[in-house]
Design an enzyme around this catalytic site. Structure first.
Site, PDB file in Angstrom:
ATOM      1  N   TYR A 143    -184.457  65.245  30.377  1.00  0.00           N
ATOM      2  CA  TYR A 143    -183.461  64.836  30.882  1.00  0.00           C
ATOM      3  C   TYR A 143    -182.243  65.833  30.898  1.00  0.00           C
ATOM      4  O   TYR A 143    -181.302  66.161  31.613  1.00  0.00           O
ATOM      5  CB  TYR A 143    -182.860  63.738  30.088  1.00  0.00           C
ATOM      6  CG  TYR A 143    -181.860  62.946  31.169  1.00  0.00           C
ATOM      7  CD1 TYR A 143    -182.347  62.356  32.434  1.00  0.00           C
ATOM      8  CD2 TYR A 143    -180.521  62.609  30.582  1.00  0.00           C
ATOM      9  CE1 TYR A 143    -181.160  61.594  32.930  1.00  0.00           C
ATOM     10  CE2 TYR A 143    -179.607  61.802  31.286  1.00  0.00           C
ATOM     11  CZ  TYR A 143    -179.954  61.228  32.677  1.00  0.00           C
ATOM     12  OH  TYR A 143    -179.227  60.558  33.230  1.00  0.00           O
ATOM     13  N   ARG A 160    -187.199  53.381  38.821  1.00  0.00           N
ATOM     14  CA  ARG A 160    -187.849  54.180  39.691  1.00  0.00           C
ATOM     15  C   ARG A 160    -186.871  54.232  41.034  1.00  0.00           C
ATOM     16  O   ARG A 160    -186.694  53.371  41.909  1.00  0.00           O
ATOM     17  CB  ARG A 160    -189.069  54.087  40.118  1.00  0.00           C
ATOM     18  CG  ARG A 160    -190.338  54.119  39.180  1.00  0.00           C
ATOM     19  CD  ARG A 160    -191.566  53.744  39.730  1.00  0.00           C
ATOM     20  NE  ARG A 160    -192.436  54.064  38.764  1.00  0.00           N
ATOM     21  CZ  ARG A 160    -192.986  53.207  37.841  1.00  0.00           C
ATOM     22  NH1 ARG A 160    -192.645  52.042  38.046  1.00  0.00           N
ATOM     23  NH2 ARG A 160    -193.859  53.291  36.794  1.00  0.00           N
ATOM     24  N   THR A 161    -186.024  55.490  41.299  1.00  0.00           N
ATOM     25  CA  THR A 161    -185.374  55.755  42.388  1.00  0.00           C
ATOM     26  C   THR A 161    -185.624  57.316  42.880  1.00  0.00           C
ATOM     27  O   THR A 161    -186.406  57.915  42.047  1.00  0.00           O
ATOM     28  CB  THR A 161    -183.887  55.696  42.085  1.00  0.00           C
ATOM     29  OG1 THR A 161    -183.550  56.587  41.034  1.00  0.00           O
ATOM     30  CG2 THR A 161    -183.285  54.364  41.640  1.00  0.00           C
ATOM     31  N   LYS A 216    -173.873  63.461  31.397  1.00  0.00           N
ATOM     32  CA  LYS A 216    -173.545  61.865  31.117  1.00  0.00           C
ATOM     33  C   LYS A 216    -172.956  61.767  29.890  1.00  0.00           C
ATOM     34  O   LYS A 216    -171.802  60.848  29.990  1.00  0.00           O
ATOM     35  CB  LYS A 216    -174.940  61.077  31.161  1.00  0.00           C
ATOM     36  CG  LYS A 216    -175.756  61.012  32.333  1.00  0.00           C
ATOM     37  CD  LYS A 216    -174.936  60.510  33.214  1.00  0.00           C
ATOM     38  CE  LYS A 216    -175.878  59.958  34.545  1.00  0.00           C
ATOM     39  NZ  LYS A 216    -175.260  59.590  35.701  1.00  0.00           N
ATOM     40  N   ASP A 234    -169.527  63.969  50.891  1.00  0.00           N
ATOM     41  CA  ASP A 234    -170.408  64.891  49.949  1.00  0.00           C
ATOM     42  C   ASP A 234    -169.285  65.240  49.068  1.00  0.00           C
ATOM     43  O   ASP A 234    -168.052  65.627  49.239  1.00  0.00           O
ATOM     44  CB  ASP A 234    -170.737  66.124  50.619  1.00  0.00           C
ATOM     45  CG  ASP A 234    -171.149  67.219  49.664  1.00  0.00           C
ATOM     46  OD1 ASP A 234    -171.091  67.074  48.367  1.00  0.00           O
ATOM     47  OD2 ASP A 234    -172.117  67.736  50.072  1.00  0.00           O
ATOM     48  N   VAL A 235    -169.293  64.652  47.598  1.00  0.00           N
ATOM     49  CA  VAL A 235    -168.159  64.817  46.662  1.00  0.00           C
ATOM     50  C   VAL A 235    -168.048  66.286  46.400  1.00  0.00           C
ATOM     51  O   VAL A 235    -166.836  66.609  45.509  1.00  0.00           O
ATOM     52  CB  VAL A 235    -168.468  64.071  45.445  1.00  0.00           C
ATOM     53  CG1 VAL A 235    -168.502  62.650  45.695  1.00  0.00           C
ATOM     54  CG2 VAL A 235    -169.881  64.290  44.666  1.00  0.00           C
TER      55      VAL A 235
HETATM   56  P1  NAP Z   1    -180.398  57.577  44.051  1.00  0.00           P
HETATM   57  O1  NAP Z   1    -180.544  56.333  44.686  1.00  0.00           O
HETATM   58  O2  NAP Z   1    -181.062  58.766  44.313  1.00  0.00           O
HETATM   59  O3  NAP Z   1    -178.752  57.635  44.113  1.00  0.00           O
HETATM   60  C1  NAP Z   1    -178.183  58.808  43.791  1.00  0.00           C
HETATM   61  C2  NAP Z   1    -177.053  59.250  44.789  1.00  0.00           C
HETATM   62  O4  NAP Z   1    -176.366  60.447  44.485  1.00  0.00           O
HETATM   63  C3  NAP Z   1    -177.631  59.535  46.269  1.00  0.00           C
HETATM   64  O5  NAP Z   1    -177.188  58.890  47.108  1.00  0.00           O
HETATM   65  C4  NAP Z   1    -177.379  61.112  46.346  1.00  0.00           C
HETATM   66  O6  NAP Z   1    -177.408  61.578  47.709  1.00  0.00           O
HETATM   67  C5  NAP Z   1    -175.971  61.058  45.651  1.00  0.00           C
HETATM   68  N1  NAP Z   1    -175.491  62.275  45.512  1.00  0.00           N
HETATM   69  C6  NAP Z   1    -176.134  63.414  45.298  1.00  0.00           C
HETATM   70  N2  NAP Z   1    -175.250  64.361  45.127  1.00  0.00           N
HETATM   71  C7  NAP Z   1    -174.422  64.035  46.006  1.00  0.00           C
HETATM   72  C8  NAP Z   1    -173.144  64.762  46.580  1.00  0.00           C
HETATM   73  N3  NAP Z   1    -172.871  66.118  46.414  1.00  0.00           N
HETATM   74  N4  NAP Z   1    -171.998  63.751  47.115  1.00  0.00           N
HETATM   75  C9  NAP Z   1    -172.000  62.366  46.922  1.00  0.00           C
HETATM   76  N5  NAP Z   1    -173.368  61.844  46.726  1.00  0.00           N
HETATM   77  C10 NAP Z   1    -174.065  62.614  46.121  1.00  0.00           C
HETATM   78  O7  NAP Z   1    -180.704  57.421  42.401  1.00  0.00           O
HETATM   79  P2  NAP Z   1    -180.174  56.311  41.346  1.00  0.00           P
HETATM   80  O8  NAP Z   1    -181.029  56.499  40.230  1.00  0.00           O
HETATM   81  O9  NAP Z   1    -179.554  55.081  42.074  1.00  0.00           O
HETATM   82  O10 NAP Z   1    -178.685  56.831  40.687  1.00  0.00           O
HETATM   83  C11 NAP Z   1    -177.322  56.464  40.752  1.00  0.00           C
HETATM   84  C12 NAP Z   1    -176.909  56.493  39.489  1.00  0.00           C
HETATM   85  O11 NAP Z   1    -177.393  55.956  38.639  1.00  0.00           O
HETATM   86  C13 NAP Z   1    -176.802  58.209  39.092  1.00  0.00           C
HETATM   87  O12 NAP Z   1    -175.593  58.449  38.368  1.00  0.00           O
HETATM   88  C14 NAP Z   1    -177.748  57.993  37.847  1.00  0.00           C
HETATM   89  O13 NAP Z   1    -177.697  59.164  37.013  1.00  0.00           O
HETATM   90  C15 NAP Z   1    -177.678  56.690  37.147  1.00  0.00           C
HETATM   91  N6  NAP Z   1    -178.937  56.228  36.494  1.00  0.00           N
HETATM   92  C16 NAP Z   1    -180.229  56.311  36.937  1.00  0.00           C
HETATM   93  C17 NAP Z   1    -181.052  55.718  36.260  1.00  0.00           C
HETATM   94  C18 NAP Z   1    -182.429  55.632  36.665  1.00  0.00           C
HETATM   95  O14 NAP Z   1    -183.392  55.383  36.127  1.00  0.00           O
HETATM   96  N7  NAP Z   1    -182.737  55.549  38.110  1.00  0.00           N
HETATM   97  C19 NAP Z   1    -180.684  55.193  34.868  1.00  0.00           C
HETATM   98  C20 NAP Z   1    -179.394  55.234  34.342  1.00  0.00           C
HETATM   99  C21 NAP Z   1    -178.567  55.692  35.243  1.00  0.00           C
HETATM  100  P3  NAP Z   1    -178.546  62.405  48.026  1.00  0.00           P
HETATM  101  O15 NAP Z   1    -179.947  61.645  48.095  1.00  0.00           O
HETATM  102  O16 NAP Z   1    -178.297  62.816  49.402  1.00  0.00           O
HETATM  103  O17 NAP Z   1    -178.702  63.641  47.058  1.00  0.00           O
END
Ligand code: NAP
Length: 257
Positions: free
Chosen positions: A157, A194-195, A164, A65-66
């Protein structure tokens, strides 16, 4: 596939499930021969992350956990013990309160503002500081994930757009610090995918539909495409690139509407 990253090691922060962008990155790196350390947050995610990591040979799985500095310390101590060195860090972590990913930005609370920055921005610097001693002199590469909401107003957002923008500025400052030590730092600005995290942004499906209708490629991107750009940034073909944000968004960022 040619194993261009054989003998290299990496750590991936941010795999929650198979839809995670971090998992797209992990697959591309592992397929190219990189040995990986995965981190997870809390017992709830451990099983899922272990199951995915088992698909990547030689990988290890560690809690992180960061917001807990001692957990970040422990990750890099364990990587030092198990791998001895580190070539790549993939930082794919973000968090904001769901209620602050909708409505007017000016309602953002101080607590929500600070939390979003602690998890989504400061964590990159906190991780890099611990990773650097293991990366120096190895032509290492650090990759983080950002979104166009950093430079344009994307409805709902909100606080994550501010975070960001700070993350992208951090990439530039870190790249200037680490370049003389032979380590590169870049960001991938991904189109909407979608995540789990994305589902917290109100009306996320409208963003997906808008991209499909207006982006030059007339479609959305996939986690695999993000992963392959991560592979490029981690590998030797990007050796002249640092401090940059690369868009993987089907060209949407060039459009005026
Ligand atoms: P995701 O699968 O939900 O991944 C986000 C990750 O961050 C999860 O594993 C989450 O863990 C973790 N996290 C949250 N709080 C944390 C903490 N305190 N310590 C350590 N890890 C923590 O979603 P994703 O879309 O792949 O996101 C990954 C990155 O891509 C993010 O920076 C997001 O902003 C970026 N991004 C996403 C999109 C998009 O459309 N999906 C577009 C551009 C950029 P928990 O599930 O336990 O919270």
């Amino acid at each position: 596939m040619e194993k261009i990253l054989a003998g290299k090691t990496g750590v991936i922060l941010g795999v929650a499930n198979k839809r995670s962008l971090a998992w797209g990155c992990a697959r591309s790196l592992a397929n190219a021969g990189m040995r990986l350390a995965f981190t997870f947050v809390g017992e709830r995610l451990e099983k899922a992350v272990r199951a995915l990591a088992s698909e990547c040979s030689g990988s290890i799985v560690l809690p992180c956990d960061v917001t807990q500095p001692e957990q970040i310390d422990a990750v890099f101590e364990e990587i030092k013990t198990q791998f001895g060195f580190l070539d790549t860090v993939v930082h794919a972590i973000a968090f904001a309160k769901r209620e602050e990913l909708q409505g007017d930005f000016y309602h953002t609370s101080k607590e929500g503002y600070m939390l979003a920055h602690e998890v989504s921005v400061y964590s990159l610097t906190a991780v890099v500081r611990r990773a650097l001693p293991l990366m120096e002199g190895r032509e290492g590469s650090i990759v983080t994930l950002t979104y166009i909401g950093s430079e344009r107003v994307v409805p709902n957002y909100n606080i994550m757009g501010i975070a960001k923008a700070a993350l992208e500025a951090s990439v530039r400052y870190l790249a200037a610090d680490l370049g003389p030590r032979g380590v590169r730092v870049n960001a991938i600005s991904a189109g909407p995918i979608r995540t789990l995290s994305a589902s917290g942004v109100k009306d996320f499906n409208l963003m997906i539909d808008h991209i499909a209708a207006t982006a030059p490629l007339r479609r959305n991107v996939t986690a695999e495409e993000v992963g392959d750009t991560c592979l490029f940034l981690a590998g030797p073909h990007s050796r002249g690139i640092t401090g940059t944000t690369i868009f993987v968004d089907a060209g949407f960022h060039i459009m005026g509407t």
